[in-house]
Design an enzyme around this catalytic site. Sequence first.
Site, PDB file in Angstrom:
ATOM      1  N   LYS A   5       0.928   4.113  -2.940  1.00 11.51           N
ATOM      2  CA  LYS A   5       0.646   5.525  -2.697  1.00 11.51           C
ATOM      3  C   LYS A   5       1.850   6.401  -3.045  1.00 11.51           C
ATOM      4  O   LYS A   5       1.675   7.542  -3.483  1.00 11.51           O
ATOM      5  CB  LYS A   5       0.206   5.725  -1.247  1.00 11.51           C
ATOM      6  N   TYR A  49       0.839  -1.207   0.000  1.00  9.06           N
ATOM      7  CA  TYR A  49       0.000   0.000   0.000  1.00  9.06           C
ATOM      8  C   TYR A  49       0.873   1.256   0.000  1.00  9.06           C
ATOM      9  O   TYR A  49       0.592   2.227  -0.713  1.00  9.06           O
ATOM     10  CB  TYR A  49      -0.898  -0.038   1.225  1.00  9.06           C
TER      11      TYR A  49
END
Length: 277
Positions: free
Chosen positions: A174, A170
């Site tokens: 991002k 994640y």
Amino acid sequence: MNKDVMIVTGAGQISMAIARRMGYGKKIIMGDKNIDNANAIAKVMNDAGFDVEPIEMDLSSRKSILTMIEKAKRYGNITMLVNGAGVSPSQAPIEAILKVDLYGTAVLLEEVGKVIADGGVGVTISSQSGHRMKQLTPLEDEQLATTPTEELLSLDLLQVENIQDTLHAYQLAKRCNEKRVMAEAVKWGQRGARVNSISPGIVVTPLAIDEFNGPRGDFYKNMFASCPAGRPGTADEIANVAELLMSDKGAFITGTDFLIDGGATASYFYGPLKPKD
């Protein structure tokens, strides 16, 4: 009658808050992988006087993204993009996080960037997680920013054996969002358009509640309790910044990321949230 069109991906609280702030008078195409979510948000907004058409859309699929864009073009010029779609570390395995949050966002920015109208603007929702991970090398950052979309998932740093867990995946996704926005801003600028990203901290949404109840729930609860703001944020506070970025007041802002986390990242590096060695 042709209308200006706003594309919204991810039928969630942040997407709706931004769409309500900026989507009046426009045709809003609301895409979500779960059509029930899109229908629910569309009903709330249509009952409040907006013009929202819900559609099923899978951010991990270029074909699905292109179908959404073609539908939007039937109504008029695409002038706004709000990308709030994504999955969290507690919701999906590593491969799905990379396919949706990283690859899908890159494809969406690329494809909308080909058709965005002069004066158009886009915002993609990233995360504070991209600011927390170990710094990448300049080459790795450049690869995340500029590698052709269909080659992104072949990068060495994105191979499963090089990723610790879903949180790390994640974070990488991002970080890629932020770098991709920088590179895409150059291309969007050639069409007279702008694009930025927003990196929220803990914001109370259904996705965040999944995190609160997941394996890292205590970590997240401690994060907002120990940050300078002392609380989680709300979707409308994210929309406050989106409104600036998407309005004429933000006309000189493009290719950048705005961290809105109540000071949690500051506390992570220099305060009580700093990891203990």
